[in-house]
Design a protein around this motif. Structure first.
Motif: not given
Ligand code: HEC
Ligand code: HEC
Length: 317
Positions: A60-61, A64-65, A112, A118, A127-128, A163
């Motif tokens: 799941l994460c 993208c990360h 979140f 947030k 997109y997240m 972003p």
């Molecule tokens: C489809 C792509 C995608 C997936 C899948 C994804 N993320 Fe993200 N995530 C992003 C994007 C893009 C951002 C930045 C969004 C923003 O700040 O506007 C983000 C931001 C975050 C943030 C905030 C970080 C900050 O410093 O503000 C966290 C926490 C996070 N994701 C956790 C997770 C976790 C845990 C998972 C899995 C369960 C996950 N993400 C899955 C794309 C994704």
């Protein structure tokens, strides 16, 4: 006549000023902020939770990360989203206290991941991923993993610019994209002795297969997935790597255009390894779910056999 023309010109001028003002407002004020709820939850980090969280985060994460240069969840530029949504980077979610999420409380992370809001009130567009229906234990396991000693989440100070959402994204966030409500009741794990219930949970709530496999992201119903347009009938045009665009496929049990004639073995091979008999391997963003057990893949197959058939031929591209 002249008077009418003049009145019309004034009206036009008025309309232009209003529209310019609205556009200016949207582009200046950006994505609306929301007030996050304070949750007083401390996640107990246990080995079974870390293991379960690792499996979930891989599916799941990671996509993208994960950053292949740091070998950690330090985020990356998400080329494949294209520019319609803006310039999108996923961010650093390692344990780094300054550049990562080391200072977020468990409650902030949980809020979140459920709602998209947030701790500072910023809302993150689709997109997240958000996980409004994930079971409590699955969600707590992801948090436990993020707090663990696993190398992917080791504190690392790599920083990416946040972003830059496009005007369209900001506009959609004024009208269409809104945070999800925080669940009012506990969410239990599915009954894994009930194939159908388990498969439905995996396909709709945990791995959200329907989100790519229905008609379009904008007509999906994330709170009641079955109400998504073209539910599981494919055709959602996706951006692969290197600018390639191709549609998701029909997974309804329709015999000619869906997977009605597929065997369980064929299905498991496609989902876990991206392999299909006599056809090219499945491409990103259909990532192989190699961490799924055969029983989980079978449960998804059992569930998909029960969704309404839709005859919809998706072209192979
Ligand atoms: C489809 C792509 C995608 C997936 C899948 C994804 N993320 Fe993200 N995530 C992003 C994007 C893009 C951002 C930045 C969004 C923003 O700040 O506007 C983000 C931001 C975050 C943030 C905030 C970080 C900050 O410093 O503000 C966290 C926490 C996070 N994701 C956790 C997770 C976790 C845990 C998972 C899995 C369960 C996950 N993400 C899955 C794309 C994704
Ligand atoms: C991020 C979007 C996305 C998600 C999530 C997703 N898929 Fe896919 N899936 C695709 C795309 C796109 C294709 C077509 C890939 C290609 O043509 O190379 C595909 C193809 C497939 C195929 C091949 C079907 C055929 O007719 O050849 C199967 C089976 C499949 N997905 C099952 C699943 C299951 C089960 C899940 C959930 C566990 C899932 N997918 C989640 C995007 C996704």
């Amino acid at each position: 006549m002249k008077k009418v023309l003049k009145a019309f010109l004034y009206l036009l001028l008025f309309a232009v000023v209003v529209l310019a003002g609205a556009a200016g407002y949207v582009s200046f004020s950006g994505i609306p902020k929301y007030k996050p709820q304070k949750l007083d939850i401390a996640v107990e980090v246990t080995q079974p939770r870390i293991d379960r969280g690792l499996k979930l985060a891989s599916m799941l994460c990671h996509g993208c990360h994960f950053n292949s240069e740091t070998n950690k969840f330090t985020g990356r530029h998400m080329d494949e989203i294209g520019t319609d949504f803006g310039t999108i980077n996923s961010l650093n979610i390692t344990k780094d206290p300054e550049k990562g999420i080391g200072k977020w409380t468990d409650g902030e992370l949980i809020y979140f991941l459920r709602t998209g809001v947030k701790p500072d009130g910023q809302y993150v567009p689709p997109y997240m991923v958000k996980l409004p229906h994930l079971s409590d234990e699955d969600l707590l396991s992801i948090i436990a993993f993020l707090r663990s000693e696993h190398p992917w989440v080791d504190a690392n100070p790599t920083e990416l610019p946040p972003p830059q959402p496009s005007f369209m994204t900001k506009l959609l966030c004024q009208f269409a994209f809104k945070p999800f409500d925080y669940p009012t009741k506990p969410i239990a794990d599915p009954d894994t002795t009930n194939q159908l219930e388990w498969g439905r949970y995996l396909a709709l709530y945990q791995l959200e297969c329907y989100s790519c496999h229905s008609k379009d992201f904008t007509t999906n119903n994330y709170l009641e997935p079955e109400k998504s347009e073209g539910f599981f009938a494919g055709g959602n045009l996706m951006q692969g790597f290197e600018g390639m665009k191709f549609p998701s496929r029909n997974l309804t049990p329709d015999e000619t255009t869906g997977i009605g004639k597929w065997t369980e073995e064929q299905f498991i091979k496609a989902v876990k390894f991206g392999l299909r008999d006599g056809k090219p391997a499945l491409r990103y963003p259909m990532l192989p779910y190699s961490q799924l057990t055969d029983s989980e893949a079978k449960a998804i197959f059992t569930y998909l056999k029960t969704v309404p058939k839709i005859t919809h031929q998706v072209p192979e591209m």
